[in-house]
Design an enzyme around this catalytic site. Structure first.
Site, short mmCIF file in Angstrom:
data_model
loop_
_atom_site.label_atom_id
_atom_site.label_comp_id
_atom_site.label_asym_id
_atom_site.label_seq_id
_atom_site.Cartn_x
_atom_site.Cartn_y
_atom_site.Cartn_z
N HIS A 232 14.23 19.71 6.85
CA HIS A 232 13.28 20.91 7.76
C HIS A 232 13.14 20.51 9.14
O HIS A 232 13.64 19.21 9.50
CB HIS A 232 12.13 21.18 6.89
CG HIS A 232 12.48 22.09 5.57
ND1 HIS A 232 11.47 23.05 4.58
CD2 HIS A 232 13.55 22.35 4.94
CE1 HIS A 232 12.14 23.53 3.96
NE2 HIS A 232 13.32 23.22 4.10
N SER B 22 6.79 22.70 4.56
CA SER B 22 7.73 21.50 3.85
C SER B 22 8.14 20.70 4.86
O SER B 22 8.46 21.02 6.00
CB SER B 22 8.79 22.58 3.38
OG SER B 22 9.72 21.67 2.76
N ASN C 98 0.86 -1.15 0.02
CA ASN C 98 -0.01 -0.09 -0.04
C ASN C 98 0.94 1.20 0.01
O ASN C 98 1.00 1.81 1.08
CB ASN C 98 -0.89 -0.04 1.28
CG ASN C 98 -1.96 -1.20 1.26
OD1 ASN C 98 -2.61 -1.41 0.25
ND2 ASN C 98 -2.11 -1.69 2.28
#
Length: 430
Positions: free
Chosen positions: A228, A223, A66
């Site tokens: 980040h 983001s 999946n």
């Protein structure tokens, strides 16, 4: 013995799969336990902030096959919206795509007051390229305003000077973790009936007056790039409190089809001759994320507050050191705001000092970068594109020439900070 007797039952196959998965998970955990720590004299801009739990979640998606946008994306969107305090969250494949999606939705013909070519969008001159690019790509005109040299953010007081009869939106950018003073900006936008899109890609978890940055406007963008505040390797999020804008964003994110829209049945009833599985009602993109990215995000989001607390501790130590350095200064936290210090910015008195400082830090194993893209009005991609500037943007130009930032991530140890501080002090003596 018959052939069917030699085929394992579904139950036994599942049990064996679970056993193998458990073994793989154990090996992954052991692998990460053996990763050596980063040497104290090596300070890259960022380091991987994920470990065995994130990889285990990704493996679950891979092993169950999946992998495309599905249940885990939906779960992560709900968890993220709850965390930041927004009604809706729409995951995409990058923060840049989140900005693109926001402008695409606001330019859609069905939106009341939609942006049209020639409309102006006020934006700070110091930001990343893909803050401005979607504005230009949708035929609008970025209007660049200067920044506050202390916070690196646009100043709400400059908005009136940027206003024209074509102004239709404001796109504030919470730069390098430092949130913009949003109250006067929102008041300005309401007074002039403007859209507000907050680019929060570098400031996840920052807040202003106790409210999460990115939740003040019609849209907020985030983001999850590798370096980040949290990472899904590549990924981003768009948030909004508006049900209709969220519905449209989900459609435009994925080809413009109806599958993810709340009024899907109504749309299909209007088009009875078209197979509803491939019914397209908007001009869209393919900005979809993967289940693998969402699996990372579900683990990382639980660690965000811990990550940001560490960033603030690091920044406080570095700020004390730079306050004693002649010819250098650091950024000031926005009044009323709580920064998450994506990077630690340093401003030199002049370009020569900045060049020498960068070389000095790099030679000591401390990575540096310019302060984002400097003055975007001087960048070739935008210099010749339609735009307008408010004044000569002296602070943005100075930041581009005299500024840099060093990494500030949760895996910096006291020894790393000592190394950065001692390197700075050696520079002071040159």
């Amino acid at each position: 013995m018959s052939v069917t007797d030699r085929v394992p039952s579904s139950r036994s196959a599942t049990a064996r799969q679970d056993q193998i998965k458990s073994q793989i998970s154990g090996l992954v955990a052991e692998y990460f336990s053996l990763v050596p720590p980063l040497p104290a004299d090596r300070c890259p801009l960022s380091v991987p902030l994920y470990g065995a739990d994130e990889v285990d979640g990704a493996l679950d998606s891979l092993l169950t096959q999946n992998v495309t946008m599905g249940a885990k994306v939906d779960e992560f969107e709900k968890a993220f919206a709850d965390h930041v305090g927004s009604r809706h969250a729409v995951m995409v494949n990058s923060g840049s795509s989140a900005n693109l999606l926001a402008l695409a939705v606001l330019s859609s013909p069905g939106v009341t007051g939609a942006l049209v070519p020639g409309d102006e969008v006020i934006v700070p001159a110091v930001t990343w390229s893909t803050t401005l690019a979607p504005i230009v790509q949708h035929g609008c005109v970025p209007v660049l305003v200067d920044i506050d040299p202390q916070t690196l953010n646009l100043r709400p007081d400059d908005l009136e000077a940027a206003l024209s009869p074509r102004t239709r939106a404001v796109m504030p950018v919470h730069l390098l973790g430092n949130p913009v003073d949003m109250a006067p900006l929102v008041q300005f936008a309401r007074r002039h009936d403007l859209w507000v899109v907050e680019d929060t890609c570098e400031s996840l978890g920052s807040s202003v007056a106790g409210r999460t940055a990115g939740t003040f406007g019609h849209f907020g963008t985030y983001s999850f790039y590798f370096s980040h505040h949290i990472t899904t390797i590549e990924g981003g999020m768009l948030v909004t409190d508006d049900d209709d804008l969220a519905d449209l964003a989900r459609s435009v994110r994925a080809h413009g089809w109806t599958r993810d829209m709340s009024n899907r049945a109504e749309m299909e009833a209007y088009n009875p001759t078209i197979d509803p599985r491939f019914l397209f009602v908007h001009l869209g993109y393919n900005l979809r994320p993967t289940e693998i990215s969402a699996a990372f995000g579900l683990v990382q989001l639980k660690r965000l507050d811990q990550f940001n607390a560490a960033r603030r501790v690091n920044a406080a130590r570095l700020a004390r050191a730079f306050s004693e350095s002649p010819g250098l200064r650091c950024v000031t936290e926005q009044a009323g705001g709580r920064s998450t210090w994506f990077g630690f910015a340093i401003i030199a008195d002049d370009a020569d000092t900045r060049t020498r400082l960068s070389a000095h830090l790099e030679a000591a194993g401390i990575a540096t970068r310019p302060i984002v893209a400097g003055n975007l009005a001087s960048q070739p991609a935008f210099r010749d594109a339609p735009h307008r500037t408010v004044g000569t943007l002296p602070h943005a130009t100075a930041i581009g020439r005299n500024g840099l930032f060093v990494g500030n991530h949760p895996n910096l140890t006291p020894e790393h900070l000592d190394h950065i501080v001692s390197t700075i002090r050696r520079f002071d003596q040159t």
